[in-house]
Enzyme design. Structure first.
Site, mmCIF file in Angstrom:
data_model
loop_
_atom_site.group_PDB
_atom_site.id
_atom_site.type_symbol
_atom_site.label_atom_id
_atom_site.label_comp_id
_atom_site.label_asym_id
_atom_site.label_seq_id
_atom_site.Cartn_x
_atom_site.Cartn_y
_atom_site.Cartn_z
ATOM 1 C CE1 TYR A 88 38.212 2.942 -5.098
ATOM 2 C CE2 TYR A 88 38.095 4.757 -3.544
ATOM 3 C CZ TYR A 88 38.374 3.437 -3.815
ATOM 4 O OH TYR A 88 38.803 2.616 -2.803
ATOM 5 N N GLY A 239 31.930 -5.127 6.065
ATOM 6 C CA GLY A 239 31.824 -6.307 5.203
ATOM 7 C C GLY A 239 31.132 -6.047 3.889
ATOM 8 N N GLY A 241 28.630 -4.319 3.303
ATOM 9 C CA GLY A 241 27.179 -4.330 3.478
ATOM 10 C C GLY A 241 26.657 -5.513 4.264
#
Length: 360
Positions: A88, A239, A241
């Site tokens: 990340y 999901g 968004g």
């Protein structure tokens, strides 16, 4: 690799302020046993990916103020479980580990249960670093970035095809015995891989995508986890968004957003998946909940061994999402929700990249 992303301000009724046949208990977030190996954490966690990677253009000078506000809200709500990963990171921005490290400095190490995924490097082809030396370096990298000496849970970020997962588990066991981490998890593993790892190094959790739009794991992954006493860390519980009622069209995704390469967000499938998610809006409105709250509350009602980790970049969403862990849905509510056809259309990753279904 991609978690959730919320684009717009939250609803005006995050705490079920309209009368409806559901209730929200206003106590602190429940604390639960995570698996059978001794770990305890908040019933809902925070996916930290979007603070530094994957979605939306991120201004370098906004990373730390945004993250600080999100972590402050999480601490206020009693969220202890933080999910991060070595991958990340975005060039020119602080690493995800660094923003978590600042939260630890401010609030104290005891406030957080750190779950860190290792074993992948997107700059390499193939994207795997699962030799013992590589795994140890990524774990220690996390320690340096977060300013800690031991990670609570190390998660193998997708087993490497062609490598014996039992051998990988044996290597991780030696690193655990060195004191580098306490508990083990795995992400996007097949049922067979989960059992093989568990035989060598008992797993505490499996990190797997799980939402109203992604329920396939109920047939294979979840039964294995429950038989073995392994908790499920549900990533992308909204999901990515789709279940937030914030996306109106594919044009809402900015250039560079990694969802643009996800089949479910393609021109072919986006409209259908959005329409399927919107079928839940009427139920949410009747219950006095936002769509994210309905989606998270449903997950909590699937069992106390399910730990959703929604991600967000706004404190208001942290509070709204935390309230979902206190929602009490009736059996009739659950039945009504599950009768809605909202399973996502299209693969979860491009080219079946990184998803366990491609190896079953």
């Amino acid at each position: 690799f991609f978690g959730d992303r919320v684009l717009s301000p939250p609803s005006t009724h995050p705490y079920c302020s309209v009368r409806a046949p559901c209730s929200i208990e206003m106590a602190a977030l429940p604390v639960r046993k995570v698996g059978n190996q001794g770990l305890v954490a908040s019933a809902q966690g925070l996916g930290c990916m979007g603070l530094t990677w994957a979605y939306r253009p991120i201004a370098p000078d906004s990373v730390h103020p945004t993250a600080e506000a999100v972590f402050d809200a999480a601490v206020a709500e009693g969220v202890t479980l933080l999910s991060t990963a070595w991958i990340y990171k975005t060039p020119g921005l602080p690493h995800n580990h660094e923003v978590i490290g600042r939260a630890i400095q401010k609030h104290g190490r005891a406030k957080f249960v750190i779950v860190d995924k290792v074993g992948a490097d997107l700059a390499r082809s193939p994207h795997f670093v699962q030799d013992l030396a590589g795994l140890e370096e990524q774990i220690r990298d996390g320690h340096r970035g977060m300013g800690i000496s031991c990670t609570d849970v190390v998660v193998l970020n997708r087993p490497e095809p062609g490598r014996d997962v039992r051998e990988t588990a044996r290597g991780l066991l030696t690193l655990r015995d060195k004191g580098l981490f306490r508990y083990l998890g795995v992400s996007e593993a097949t049922p067979v891989e989960i059992e093989q790892i568990h035989e060598v190094f008992p797993l505490t959790l499996v990190e797997q995508e799980y939402s109203l739009q992604t329920r396939g794991l109920e047939k294979d992954i979840l039964p294995v986890c429950r038989r073995l006493g392994i908790a499920l860390l549900a990533y992308s519980p909204l999901g990515r968004g789709m279940l937030t009622a914030t996306l109106k069209s594919r044009a809402d995704l900015p250039s560079g957003d990694l969802r643009l390469c996800v089949p479910r967000f393609s021109d072919q499938h986006f409209g259908e998946n959005l329409a399927r998610a919107q079928r839940l809006q009427g139920i949410a409105a009747r219950l006095g909940l936002s769509l994210p709250q309905l989606s998270l509350a449903w997950l909590h009602h699937k069992g106390e061994d399910i730990f959703p980790i929604p991600g967000t970049t706004t404190p208001a969403r942290v509070h709204e999402n935390a309230a979902a862990a206190r929602v009490r849905l009736s059996a009739e509510d659950i039945q009504e929700i599950e009768e809605v056809e909202c399973e996502g259309v299209g693969d979860r990753y491009p080219g079946r990249m990184g998803q366990y279904e491609g190896r079953v």
